[in-house]
Design an enzyme around this catalytic site. Sequence first.
Site, PDB file in Angstrom:
ATOM      1  CE1 TYR A 176      18.261  57.697  38.955  1.00 26.39           C
ATOM      2  CE2 TYR A 176      16.905  56.539  37.370  1.00 26.39           C
ATOM      3  CZ  TYR A 176      18.036  56.601  38.157  1.00 26.39           C
ATOM      4  OH  TYR A 176      18.934  55.566  38.152  1.00 26.39           O
ATOM      5  CB  ALA A 229      23.575  49.557  41.072  1.00 21.68           C
ATOM      6  CG  ASN A 249      14.070  50.513  37.788  1.00 24.46           C
ATOM      7  OD1 ASN A 249      13.491  50.595  38.873  1.00 24.46           O
ATOM      8  ND2 ASN A 249      15.377  50.388  37.674  1.00 24.46           N
ATOM      9  CD  GLU A 252      20.644  56.490  28.103  1.00 22.76           C
ATOM     10  OE1 GLU A 252      21.459  56.115  28.970  1.00 22.76           O
ATOM     11  OE2 GLU A 252      20.969  57.200  27.138  1.00 22.76           O
TER      12      GLU A 252
END
Length: 140
Positions: free
Chosen positions: A111, A70, A104, A99
């Site tokens: 990723y 985050a 998102n 996960e």
Amino acid sequence: MNIEKFEEKHLDGVEKIEKTCFAHPWSRENLKNQIGLDTSHFLVATVDGNVAGYMGLQIFGGEGYVTNVAVLPEYRKQGIAESLIREQMKNKMSFITLEVRESNLPAISLYTKCGFKNVGIRPNFYSAPTENAIIMTYEF
């Protein structure tokens, strides 16, 4: 930007990130409990001394499990999350998995850029709102 091992001095900043970024934030006590655990590999990114982002990683038997990545909204799109991920990838692991909410798209793109592959779905994994999780894994 500096990347540092998560220490007690970072608790206020990481707690702020949790409350800002997640519907179900980790408690301060749960965050503090990660400090010093052999399996816990948490990093923070600081900008001008302020905690801008963090990444939690648990490593068990050479397997890496991401707990959270985050970055505070005002620090996004500056490469902080990617830097945290790439630093964590230096740990000795056979794979690292996570996960991510299927909605998102910025995180999924990040990723993917870091080499993670979509390996499955966890139906209704998230709440507030209810949503499937995409399982993404990077194999070393």
